[in-house]
Structure formats: C-alpha cells, structure tokens
Design a protein around this motif. Structure first.
Motif, PDB file in Angstrom:
ATOM      1  N   ASP A 102      42.335  28.060  54.527  1.00 41.80           N
ATOM      2  CA  ASP A 102      43.065  28.274  52.788  1.00 41.80           C
ATOM      3  C   ASP A 102      43.753  28.435  52.910  1.00 41.80           C
ATOM      4  O   ASP A 102      45.125  29.672  53.518  1.00 41.80           O
ATOM      5  N   HIS A 127      37.922  35.711  46.642  1.00 46.93           N
ATOM      6  CA  HIS A 127      38.807  35.447  48.219  1.00 46.93           C
ATOM      7  C   HIS A 127      39.416  37.196  48.051  1.00 46.93           C
ATOM      8  O   HIS A 127      40.479  37.230  47.379  1.00 46.93           O
ATOM      9  N   MET A 147      41.428  39.809  48.805  1.00 47.41           N
ATOM     10  CA  MET A 147      41.966  40.079  50.119  1.00 47.41           C
ATOM     11  C   MET A 147      42.323  41.613  50.011  1.00 47.41           C
ATOM     12  O   MET A 147      43.275  42.314  48.669  1.00 47.41           O
ATOM     13  N   ASP A 183      41.657  34.447  43.894  1.00 45.47           N
ATOM     14  CA  ASP A 183      41.913  34.896  44.538  1.00 45.47           C
ATOM     15  C   ASP A 183      42.485  36.526  44.961  1.00 45.47           C
ATOM     16  O   ASP A 183      43.275  36.616  43.066  1.00 45.47           O
ATOM     17  N   HIS A 187      38.141  28.866  43.724  1.00 49.03           N
ATOM     18  CA  HIS A 187      39.414  30.013  44.768  1.00 49.03           C
ATOM     19  C   HIS A 187      39.533  31.108  43.715  1.00 49.03           C
ATOM     20  O   HIS A 187      40.474  30.506  42.815  1.00 49.03           O
TER      21      HIS A 187
END
Ligand code: DX5
Ligand code: ZN
Length: 232
Positions: free
Chosen positions: A181, A73, A75, A42, A40
C-alpha cells in the motif's frame, strides 16, 4: 456475515477510496465494482497519522452500495474501541498497525467479532516486529509509503522486507495475503509482486485516472505480464 476474501495468495486489486471524490463515494465504488477484488478503506484518526478521514458511518453508507469485500485499514492509535462499530457497519477485514502495540489483544478482538485480521507495518518497522504474528493473521500489510496521505512516491527500500515476509509465510505454509500500500501503479506493482506481494492497494493511480476501471485492470495486467515474463 463476512464476504469472501478470495483465495489467499491470489492476485487481488484493492482500490483505495482515499483518492476518490469524498462527495461521490458511492459513484467511485461503482466505477471499480466490476474490476476490484477488495475495496480498501483508509481510516485515519488524526493521531496515529496527521490526517482525518473515514469512520464507521461512512462504511455503513458504502455498504448499501456495494457487495465488495471491505478491507479497512485502521491508521489509528486506539482501534480497539471501534472494531465492533466497523464490523457492524459492514467491514469484512480490519487491519491494525503493529506500531501501536497490544497486537495479540487486538488480533483476538477482531477474531471474536468475526472480522478478518490484518497487521500493518510502516516502512521503517522491521520484519521482526510482524514475525511473531504471522500464524495469527489473514493479511500482512507492508506500507510502501509512510501512512497518512495518498499520492506519495513508492519506497523501493521496503521490498526486501516484503520478500522476507513472503519467504516466512511460504516456509511455514501459512495462507496469508501479503498486501502492499502506497505509490502502487503499473510500474511499481510488478516490482512488489516480484518480491512476493499479492494484494495491491492503489489510490491515486486508480481514482486519479480518467477511467478508474481501466487503471485497475492495467495494474493487474502489468503484474500478470511481469509474472509471465519471469516464468518464461
Ligand atoms: C496511505 C493509505 C493508502 C493510500 C495510498 O496512508 O494507507 O491506502 O490511499 O494512496 P496512493 O496509492 O496514492 O499512494
Ligand atoms: Zn491504506
């Protein structure tokens, strides 16, 4: 070419590099290489969230050290401009947040690039916001903390939404991964699993541990043990 995301709905551990030493990321990836299902990543833009982390050049560097499925991911307020760069850097899946809008356009853009598509919802974003897209995505990500930082406390109040997503996916026969998460560890992961989650992102519980590989396996074992207990 995209790496295999694994069987949809199967239990998957996704260590988050956010809590790793950014000066030794290749080493961190190596520490979980044999136990992680996904890695994962970020990505924070200092706009959608008040923090700034990893971009495509770092993903490209990590790609040289790992054959894992990279679960990015995003953001970000404007991920659309960067999807191609993440794909070229070696991302396998990109997850965008539903709160930024233009969801149809972004999902289609991911697909056109050959990326797996995820849709993320913040803790206070209701089920109804993701519901129209369930048939279009590969992953639904329910944030169990407000995004931006690792090491925050798990928000159990998100669990009813996780259950709603799981129920809707099952009713519609959709093969979509349901990811959680934020604040995931050996105690909270089984609770999220009971609500219907099958992909478990953990940052501080894994990379804050002395032995990240053992910490990953302990969370997986806790989920499996709880599932066994439920079946008996
Ligand atoms: C938070 C990130 C998470 C973070 C989770 O905004 O999206 O992936 O790494 O960290 P922990 O597991 O420490 O809550
Ligand atoms: Zn994340």
């Amino acid at each position: 070419m995209s790496r295999d995301r694994g069987e949809p709905g199967a239990l998957k551990m996704a260590p988050s590099l956010l809590s790793a030493d950014f000066g030794s990321l290749a080493q961190a990836v190596g520490e979980v290489a044999n136990v992680a299902d996904w890695l994962h990543v970020d990505v924070m833009d200092a706009h959608f969230v008040p923090n700034l982390t990893i971009g495509p050049p770092v993903v490209a560097s990590l790609r040289k050290h790992s054959g894992l499925y990279f679960d990015c991911h995003l953001m970000m307020t404007d991920p659309g401009d960067y999807l191609e760069a993440f794909r070229d850097a070696g991302a396998d899946g990109c997850t965008v947040h539903v709160e930024i809008g233009r969801t149809d356009e972004l999902v289609d853009a991911c697909r056109a690039l050959g990326l797996r598509v995820g849709l993320a919802a913040n803790p206070d974003t209701p089920f109804e916001a993701v519901e129209p897209y369930l048939h279009k995505v590969d992953v639904v990500l329910c944030m169990t903390v407000f995004p931006g930082f690792g090491g925050q406390a798990f928000m159990a109040e998100v669990l009813p939404k996780v259950s709603e997503v799981r129920r809707a996916l099952d009713e519609r026969g959709l093969e979509v991964d349901l990811e959680v998460d934020g604040g995931i560890d050996r105690n909270t992961a089984p609770r999220a699993a009971a609500a219907g989650a099958n992909v478990f992102v953990a940052g501080s519980a894994i990379f804050g541990a002395d032995r990240p590989w053992d910490a990953t396996e302990e969370i997986r074992a806790a989920v499996l043990h709880a599932a066994g207990a439920t079946r008996r």
